[in-house]
Design a protein around this motif. Structure first.
Motif, PDB file in Angstrom:
ATOM      1  N   GLY A  69       0.805  -1.213   0.000  1.00 16.75           N
ATOM      2  CA  GLY A  69       0.000   0.000   0.000  1.00 16.75           C
ATOM      3  C   GLY A  69       0.834   1.258   0.000  1.00 16.75           C
ATOM      4  O   GLY A  69       0.437   2.285  -0.565  1.00 16.75           O
ATOM      5  N   TYR A  70       2.028   1.211   0.618  1.00 13.44           N
ATOM      6  CA  TYR A  70       2.887   2.380   0.738  1.00 13.44           C
ATOM      7  C   TYR A  70       3.861   2.549  -0.426  1.00 13.44           C
ATOM      8  O   TYR A  70       4.601   3.537  -0.464  1.00 13.44           O
ATOM      9  CB  TYR A  70       3.675   2.317   2.051  1.00 13.44           C
ATOM     10  CG  TYR A  70       2.906   2.840   3.242  1.00 13.44           C
ATOM     11  CD1 TYR A  70       2.879   4.200   3.533  1.00 13.44           C
ATOM     12  CD2 TYR A  70       2.213   1.972   4.068  1.00 13.44           C
ATOM     13  CE1 TYR A  70       2.181   4.680   4.624  1.00 13.44           C
ATOM     14  CE2 TYR A  70       1.501   2.444   5.167  1.00 13.44           C
ATOM     15  CZ  TYR A  70       1.490   3.802   5.446  1.00 13.44           C
ATOM     16  OH  TYR A  70       0.793   4.275   6.522  1.00 13.44           O
ATOM     17  N   MET A  71       3.910   1.593  -1.351  1.00 17.58           N
ATOM     18  CA  MET A  71       4.822   1.727  -2.492  1.00 17.58           C
ATOM     19  C   MET A  71       4.334   2.833  -3.422  1.00 17.58           C
ATOM     20  O   MET A  71       3.197   2.799  -3.887  1.00 17.58           O
ATOM     21  CB  MET A  71       4.910   0.403  -3.255  1.00 17.58           C
ATOM     22  CG  MET A  71       5.720  -0.648  -2.553  1.00 17.58           C
ATOM     23  SD  MET A  71       5.926  -2.124  -3.577  1.00 17.58           S
ATOM     24  CE  MET A  71       6.948  -3.118  -2.496  1.00 17.58           C
ATOM     25  N   THR A  72       5.203   3.796  -3.701  1.00 12.80           N
ATOM     26  CA  THR A  72       4.796   4.942  -4.511  1.00 12.80           C
ATOM     27  C   THR A  72       5.002   4.713  -5.999  1.00 12.80           C
ATOM     28  O   THR A  72       4.340   5.344  -6.823  1.00 12.80           O
ATOM     29  CB  THR A  72       5.575   6.193  -4.085  1.00 12.80           C
ATOM     30  OG1 THR A  72       6.984   5.925  -4.177  1.00 12.80           O
ATOM     31  CG2 THR A  72       5.230   6.591  -2.658  1.00 12.80           C
ATOM     32  N   SER A  73       5.926   3.839  -6.359  1.00 13.53           N
ATOM     33  CA  SER A  73       6.219   3.593  -7.770  1.00 13.53           C
ATOM     34  C   SER A  73       5.275   2.541  -8.343  1.00 13.53           C
ATOM     35  O   SER A  73       5.158   1.434  -7.805  1.00 13.53           O
ATOM     36  CB  SER A  73       7.671   3.128  -7.933  1.00 13.53           C
ATOM     37  OG  SER A  73       7.908   2.673  -9.245  1.00 13.53           O
ATOM     38  N   LYS A  74       4.617   2.871  -9.442  1.00 17.95           N
ATOM     39  CA  LYS A  74       3.721   1.912 -10.091  1.00 17.95           C
ATOM     40  C   LYS A  74       4.475   0.676 -10.579  1.00 17.95           C
ATOM     41  O   LYS A  74       3.948  -0.445 -10.548  1.00 17.95           O
ATOM     42  CB  LYS A  74       3.003   2.575 -11.268  1.00 17.95           C
ATOM     43  CG  LYS A  74       1.748   3.328 -10.910  1.00 17.95           C
ATOM     44  CD  LYS A  74       1.016   3.740 -12.168  1.00 17.95           C
ATOM     45  CE  LYS A  74      -0.279   4.452 -11.845  1.00 17.95           C
ATOM     46  NZ  LYS A  74      -1.037   4.816 -13.048  1.00 17.95           N
ATOM     47  N   THR A  84     -10.861  -7.931  -5.770  1.00 18.03           N
ATOM     48  CA  THR A  84     -12.182  -7.334  -5.527  1.00 18.03           C
ATOM     49  C   THR A  84     -12.074  -5.901  -5.011  1.00 18.03           C
ATOM     50  O   THR A  84     -13.073  -5.187  -4.969  1.00 18.03           O
ATOM     51  CB  THR A  84     -12.979  -8.169  -4.514  1.00 18.03           C
ATOM     52  OG1 THR A  84     -12.271  -8.217  -3.266  1.00 18.03           O
ATOM     53  CG2 THR A  84     -13.215  -9.582  -5.024  1.00 18.03           C
ATOM     54  N   ILE A  85     -10.874  -5.493  -4.603  1.00 16.70           N
ATOM     55  CA  ILE A  85     -10.669  -4.142  -4.072  1.00 16.70           C
ATOM     56  C   ILE A  85      -9.899  -3.327  -5.103  1.00 16.70           C
ATOM     57  O   ILE A  85      -8.779  -3.680  -5.473  1.00 16.70           O
ATOM     58  CB  ILE A  85      -9.897  -4.162  -2.738  1.00 16.70           C
ATOM     59  CG1 ILE A  85     -10.507  -5.166  -1.767  1.00 16.70           C
ATOM     60  CG2 ILE A  85      -9.891  -2.768  -2.106  1.00 16.70           C
ATOM     61  CD1 ILE A  85      -9.695  -5.352  -0.506  1.00 16.70           C
ATOM     62  N   SER A  86     -10.480  -2.256  -5.550  1.00 13.74           N
ATOM     63  CA  SER A  86      -9.832  -1.412  -6.546  1.00 13.74           C
ATOM     64  C   SER A  86      -8.501  -0.884  -6.016  1.00 13.74           C
ATOM     65  O   SER A  86      -8.401  -0.438  -4.866  1.00 13.74           O
ATOM     66  CB  SER A  86     -10.752  -0.242  -6.905  1.00 13.74           C
ATOM     67  OG  SER A  86     -10.076   0.686  -7.716  1.00 13.74           O
ATOM     68  N   LYS A  87      -7.458  -0.913  -6.857  1.00 11.87           N
ATOM     69  CA  LYS A  87      -6.126  -0.450  -6.439  1.00 11.87           C
ATOM     70  C   LYS A  87      -6.136   1.033  -6.071  1.00 11.87           C
ATOM     71  O   LYS A  87      -5.350   1.474  -5.222  1.00 11.87           O
ATOM     72  CB  LYS A  87      -5.114  -0.715  -7.560  1.00 11.87           C
ATOM     73  CG  LYS A  87      -4.781  -2.178  -7.745  1.00 11.87           C
ATOM     74  CD  LYS A  87      -3.815  -2.412  -8.891  1.00 11.87           C
ATOM     75  CE  LYS A  87      -4.493  -2.296 -10.235  1.00 11.87           C
ATOM     76  NZ  LYS A  87      -3.633  -2.776 -11.351  1.00 11.87           N
ATOM     77  N   SER A 116      -3.947   1.764  -2.554  1.00  7.71           N
ATOM     78  CA  SER A 116      -2.519   1.918  -2.846  1.00  7.71           C
ATOM     79  C   SER A 116      -2.187   3.370  -3.151  1.00  7.71           C
ATOM     80  O   SER A 116      -2.937   4.058  -3.850  1.00  7.71           O
ATOM     81  CB  SER A 116      -2.123   1.035  -4.037  1.00  7.71           C
ATOM     82  OG  SER A 116      -2.716   1.518  -5.230  1.00  7.71           O
ATOM     83  N   ILE A 117      -1.050   3.811  -2.645  1.00  4.00           N
ATOM     84  CA  ILE A 117      -0.624   5.183  -2.901  1.00  4.00           C
ATOM     85  C   ILE A 117      -0.077   5.321  -4.319  1.00  4.00           C
ATOM     86  O   ILE A 117      -0.072   6.410  -4.899  1.00  4.00           O
ATOM     87  CB  ILE A 117       0.428   5.615  -1.852  1.00  4.00           C
ATOM     88  CG1 ILE A 117       0.533   7.145  -1.803  1.00  4.00           C
ATOM     89  CG2 ILE A 117       1.781   4.993  -2.105  1.00  4.00           C
ATOM     90  CD1 ILE A 117       1.350   7.654  -0.645  1.00  4.00           C
ATOM     91  N   ALA A 118       0.386   4.204  -4.916  1.00  2.55           N
ATOM     92  CA  ALA A 118       0.927   4.245  -6.272  1.00  2.55           C
ATOM     93  C   ALA A 118      -0.144   4.628  -7.284  1.00  2.55           C
ATOM     94  O   ALA A 118       0.152   5.261  -8.304  1.00  2.55           O
ATOM     95  CB  ALA A 118       1.537   2.889  -6.630  1.00  2.55           C
TER      96      ALA A 118
END
Length: 498
Positions: free
Chosen positions: A225-230, A253-256, A260-262
């Motif tokens: 969730g904390y990874m900033t780079s796609k 089932t959960i939209s990224k 996610s911060i990325a």
């Protein structure tokens, strides 16, 4: 003792009586003594409901523009409605000063609920935001019957009506079904483009662990969730999905964009991935949650006055000293500048300010490197941090230094000292002598007898999470007397009783 700290535990009261008077008392006696002290200091529980409308009217006169709303039920005696009384059901309140301050804060709102501990059961709902210097600011409160669909609908509708109509708000919460239903109601203003609902990554990880009972994968999901780079996010997400078809199906089932911060492509989160802001306010108001209802509302007023004075004075002092941006940002910028010293930059387009930055992975050993593209016109960097946090990352700083550009122009105005000063510039009036408050008109407000707390020591129903585990560690405990970490009031070496 109770006047200074209403949340003073019963066990500490027992210990103090034993130490001062050499007499051991039962838990029940200590509890009853504490309740009598609360009534003597803060008023009777039932009478507190009767004076609540009167004090709320007075609050509105002190803070012009503040709003409150009380919902009541009919008072019935023998199937007959007695119009002389009204039964308390819900209360919402917000202060004009907080609503004005929100205009200068990050456009994020986090919500959470916590239990009341007094004579009558109930749930305190809090909506919070954060200023540019990472200081928490509560903007709305409510006392409701519980975290039900009706209660959340009422609370969030009141926020939209009385607190802010700002567009593009990032609304962060857990996956509570009631909150999901409220957000889905397009008439309440919590759908795009009015607001963008995202999830707390800690709750996502906890829900995963509850289903699959795998702590390692839970921690991997939290880090994802904390990874900033796609690029790195997609690669690690695929590894995570390959663990099992069930896990892949669950996470799909959960939209990224929700967790996610990325994939927070507009940087609406400002790096916020959890709902820890309301939980911080819950800790501050822990003592107040033991008090009668009017005393609790008064406590929010008095503590916000102190908070605005403290933060406003600090911001004005920094502005007078010539500081342009807040300390939290400057610390982050300094760290990024230190990292940028080892980068190599190549210009790709002078007009469009496009660069390629070579980052040495281990500068000390000169081992390995990776290339990152920077586009200053679009305010993007491939690492994702520039977009996520709204201030220059180390790659942007390196590119600006290479092109002799002032990188501070790419800092979001929310982080400026002037913005912090504007946040806490609202004026508050002193409460003064409350005996001059005119009596409230209309039916007398009475508590709901169905919410009286049962006898016996209350049992905690809180689901403990990572924040609780960190706070419960002795190294992170803060003493209630000397405010230092590593020990409690009971073992404080500075306490005069010790």
């Amino acid at each position: 003792m109770i006047k200074q700290e209403p949340s003073f535990s019963i066990s500490l009261i027992q210990e103090k009586i034993s130490r001062d008077f050499g007499f051991k008392i039962s838990y029940r006696k200590a509890w009853k003594a504490k309740q009598k002290a609360i009534v003597k200091i803060f008023g009777d529980w039932d009478e507190s409901y009767a004076i609540l409308p009167r004090w709320l009217d007075y609050m509105q006169s002190l803070a012009q523009g503040s709003m409150y709303e009380i919902e009541t039920k009919d008072f019935e005696v023998g199937n007959q409605v007695d119009n002389r009384f009204q039964v308390f059901h819900r209360l919402f309140w917000t202060f004009k000063q907080c609503c004005d301050a929100f205009k200068y804060c990050k456009p994020i709102i986090q919500v959470d609920g916590t239990f009341l501990y007094g004579k009558y059961r109930g749930t305190l709902l809090i909506a919070t935001t954060q200023d540019g210097n990472c200081c928490v600011l509560p903007i709305a409160f409510a006392i409701v019957e519980g975290e039900t669909l009706e209660a959340w609908t009422w609370f969030l509708a009141n926020i939209r009506q009385h607190v802010t109509q700002k567009q593009g708000i990032c609304f962060i919460s857990n996956q509570h079904q009631s909150i999901e239903s409220v957000v889905a109601n397009e008439h309440l203003g919590w759908q795009p483009p009015h607001a963008y609902h995202v999830y707390c990554i800690r709750h996502i990880a906890n829900n995963f662990d509850n289903k699959f009972k795998n702590v390692k994968l839970k921690n991997d999901l939290f880090k994802l969730g904390y990874m900033t780079s796609k690029i790195y996010f997609d690669r690690n997400l695929e590894k995570f999905r390959q663990t099992s078809p069930e896990i892949a199906s669950w996470i799909d089932t959960i939209s990224k964009e929700k967790w996610s911060i990325a994939y927070d492509e507009e940087g609406r989160r400002y790096g916020h991935m959890t709902t820890n802001l309301p939980e911080t306010v819950n800790k501050i108001l822990k003592g107040a949650r033991n008090l009668p209802i009017t005393a609790l509302v008064k406590c929010t007023y008095s503590r916000l006055v102190e908070y605005f004075v403290q933060k406003g004075s600090q911001a004005r002092a920094e502005l007078s000293a010539g500081n342009r941006f807040c300390k939290k940002l400057l610390d982050a910028i300094q760290k990024n500048q230190e990292e940028a010293c080892s980068f190599k930059v190549r210009t790709h387009d002078v007009i469009l300010n496009m660069f390629e930055v070579e980052e040495i992975i281990n500068p000390a050993m000169q081992m390995g490197s990776r290339l990152v593209s920077v586009d200053l016109c679009k305010r993007t960097c491939q690492c994702g941090k520039f977009t996520a946090y709204r201030f220059p990352c180390s790659h942007v700083i390196a590119a600006c230094a290479h092109a002799d550009i002032d990188f501070y122009q790419y800092v979001d105005p929310i982080y400026s000292i002037q913005n912090i000063v504007d946040t806490y510039s609202a004026q508050w009036s002193p409460i003064g002598n409350e005996e001059s408050i005119p009596p409230a008109s209309g039916p007398r407000l009475v508590p709901n007898v169905e919410t009286v707390r049962a006898k016996g020591r209350p049992k905690s129903t809180r689901i403990r999470n990572e924040m609780d585990l960190v706070e419960s560690h002795p190294r992170h405990n803060k003493c209630g007397y000397c405010k230092q970490v590593g020990h409690s009031r009971r073992t404080c070496p500075s306490h005069p009783d010790h």
